[in-house]
Design an enzyme around this catalytic site. Structure first.
Site, mmCIF file in Angstrom:
data_model
loop_
_atom_site.group_PDB
_atom_site.id
_atom_site.type_symbol
_atom_site.label_atom_id
_atom_site.label_comp_id
_atom_site.label_asym_id
_atom_site.label_seq_id
_atom_site.Cartn_x
_atom_site.Cartn_y
_atom_site.Cartn_z
ATOM 1 N N GLN A 167 0.804 -1.229 0.000
ATOM 2 C CA GLN A 167 0.000 0.000 0.000
ATOM 3 C C GLN A 167 0.830 1.270 0.000
ATOM 4 O OE1 GLN A 167 -2.245 -0.791 3.562
ATOM 5 N NE2 GLN A 167 -0.403 -1.471 4.605
ATOM 6 N N HIS A 190 -8.621 2.795 19.716
ATOM 7 C CA HIS A 190 -8.108 1.532 20.271
ATOM 8 C C HIS A 190 -8.817 1.106 21.563
ATOM 9 C CE1 HIS A 190 -4.602 2.546 17.584
ATOM 10 N NE2 HIS A 190 -4.913 1.328 17.215
ATOM 11 N N ASP A 209 0.441 -0.422 13.953
ATOM 12 C CA ASP A 209 0.852 0.805 14.656
ATOM 13 C C ASP A 209 1.074 0.560 16.142
ATOM 14 O OD1 ASP A 209 -1.776 1.121 16.006
ATOM 15 O OD2 ASP A 209 -2.478 1.586 13.999
ATOM 16 N N GLU A 254 0.962 -8.934 11.514
ATOM 17 C CA GLU A 254 0.829 -7.756 10.626
ATOM 18 C C GLU A 254 1.432 -8.117 9.265
ATOM 19 O OE1 GLU A 254 -0.327 -4.337 10.622
ATOM 20 O OE2 GLU A 254 0.412 -4.588 8.582
ATOM 21 N N GLY A 288 -2.555 -12.466 7.863
ATOM 22 C CA GLY A 288 -3.464 -12.857 8.943
ATOM 23 C C GLY A 288 -4.427 -13.967 8.541
ATOM 24 N N ASP A 314 -7.724 -5.664 13.745
ATOM 25 C CA ASP A 314 -7.476 -4.218 13.718
ATOM 26 C C ASP A 314 -6.947 -3.858 12.331
ATOM 27 O OD1 ASP A 314 -6.891 -1.606 14.144
ATOM 28 O OD2 ASP A 314 -5.223 -1.962 15.519
HETATM 29 N N1 SPD Z 1 -11.289 4.094 7.770
HETATM 30 C C1 SPD Z 1 -10.409 3.800 8.803
HETATM 31 C C2 SPD Z 1 -10.505 2.439 9.342
HETATM 32 C C3 SPD Z 1 -9.284 2.202 10.120
HETATM 33 C C4 SPD Z 1 -9.373 1.173 11.111
HETATM 34 N N2 SPD Z 1 -8.093 0.722 11.570
HETATM 35 C C5 SPD Z 1 -7.193 1.678 12.056
HETATM 36 C C6 SPD Z 1 -5.936 1.031 12.539
HETATM 37 C C7 SPD Z 1 -5.505 1.573 13.832
HETATM 38 N N3 SPD Z 1 -4.748 0.643 14.579
#
Ligand code: SPD
Length: 290
Positions: A38, A69, A93, A113, A146, A164
């Site tokens: 990405q 979070h 993150d 991840e 994942g 997440d």
């Molecule tokens: N449109 C945003 C959706 C994001 C969800 N995940 C964010 C990652 C943060 N750890």
């Protein structure tokens, strides 16, 4: 999307475009690059702190770390029967792992991840979000897909499974599929809780409905909780929780929630109760019709 030409130390409006509307943050560009998966952009903004944009969609900012979070992690971790072993899919993150590590009963976290570059850049530029988690012996980092991870995991392996991820397209699309959800159910222990971000009822209505339907089709009990993340399209966001046998996620255990509430900015057990009761009527009607 960046609508100006790059120049160091200069501030630009960076926008996520959605349905002809722009969701923008003004800031200085710290990183603009592309990984195998990405486009990655990290900015430094005056009000929200450092913020991460993936494929032109806002992911997180230092200011909204808690807004996002805490709502993903605490309904699950405060309520699952046991919380020794946690799986986080995505979460590069580090914000989700940081929240999980607040529970002394957590013994081991597998963080899976897919994009190593997101994690490396988060370590450098989003330190206020991930703090000192990377050296914690309870945290195992796996740079892997994942979907493959859950497929090859044995039954009844985890107390809590957290997804997440970014929005349901590209590499994240499969993380909302029925096949993936079935694997998540299979690898959860008895009394386990599943949690995922589930988009905005306002700005991603169809995606939101589809996610709830798929999760309800998979688990005995599943409900979305609503709260706000101002940097996301419309600001209104949702997280969906699921479990078998009982809706464990609806009832935080006082023995855990009391201490966690001392540290949170947004989540508390009473806030959560409100969040589970905040389903917009048009979403309720659409779910009843299907
Ligand atoms: N449109 C945003 C959706 C994001 C969800 N995940 C964010 C990652 C943060 N750890």
């Amino acid at each position: 999307m960046m609508n100006n030409t790059f120049e160091t130390h200069k501030e630009y409006w960076i926008d996520e475009y959605h349905h002809g509307t722009r969701y923008g943050i003004k800031g200085e560009i710290l990183v603009q690059t592309k990984s195998k998966f990405q486009e990655i952009l990290i900015i430094k903004s005056k009000f929200l702190g450092n913020a991460l944009l993936l494929n032109n969609c806002w992911m997180i900012s230092e200011k909204h770390d808690n807004h996002y979070h805490e709502c993903l992690i605490h309904p699950a971790l405060s309520s699952a029967k046991t919380i020794e072993k946690i799986l986080i899919i995505g979460g590069g993150d580090g914000g989700s792992a940081k929240e999980c590590l607040k529970y002394s009963a957590v013994k081991e976290i597998d963080l899976v991840e897919i994009d190593e570059l997101v994690m490396e850049l988060s370590k450098k530029y989003l330190q206020k979000i991930n703090k000192d988690i990377w050296d914690n012996k309870k945290l195992n980092i796996h740079i892997k897909d994942g979907i493959e991870w859950v497929k090859s995991t044995e039954d009844n392996s985890y107390d809590v499974v957290i997804i997440d991820c970014s929005d349901p397209k590209g590499t994240s699309k499969g993380l909302f599929s029925l096949a993936f959800l079935k694997d998540c159910k299979r690898i959860l222990k008895y009394g386990g809780v599943f949690a995922t971000q589930s988009e905005s009822p306002e700005s991603f209505t169809n995606e939101h409905l589809k996610i709830i339907k798929n999760i309800r089709e998979t688990f005995d009990f599943a409900d979305p909780m609503y709260s706000y993340v101002p940097m996301y399209p419309s600001g209104l966001w949702s997280w969906t929780f699921a479990s078998d046998n009982k809706p464990y996620f609806q009832k935080p255990l006082l023995s855990r929630s009391k201490r966690i509430e001392e540290e949170t900015l947004i989540w508390s057990s009473s806030y959560q109760k409100g969040g589970f009761n905040l389903m917009p009527s048009f979403i309720q009607k659409a779910l009843n019709q299907s």
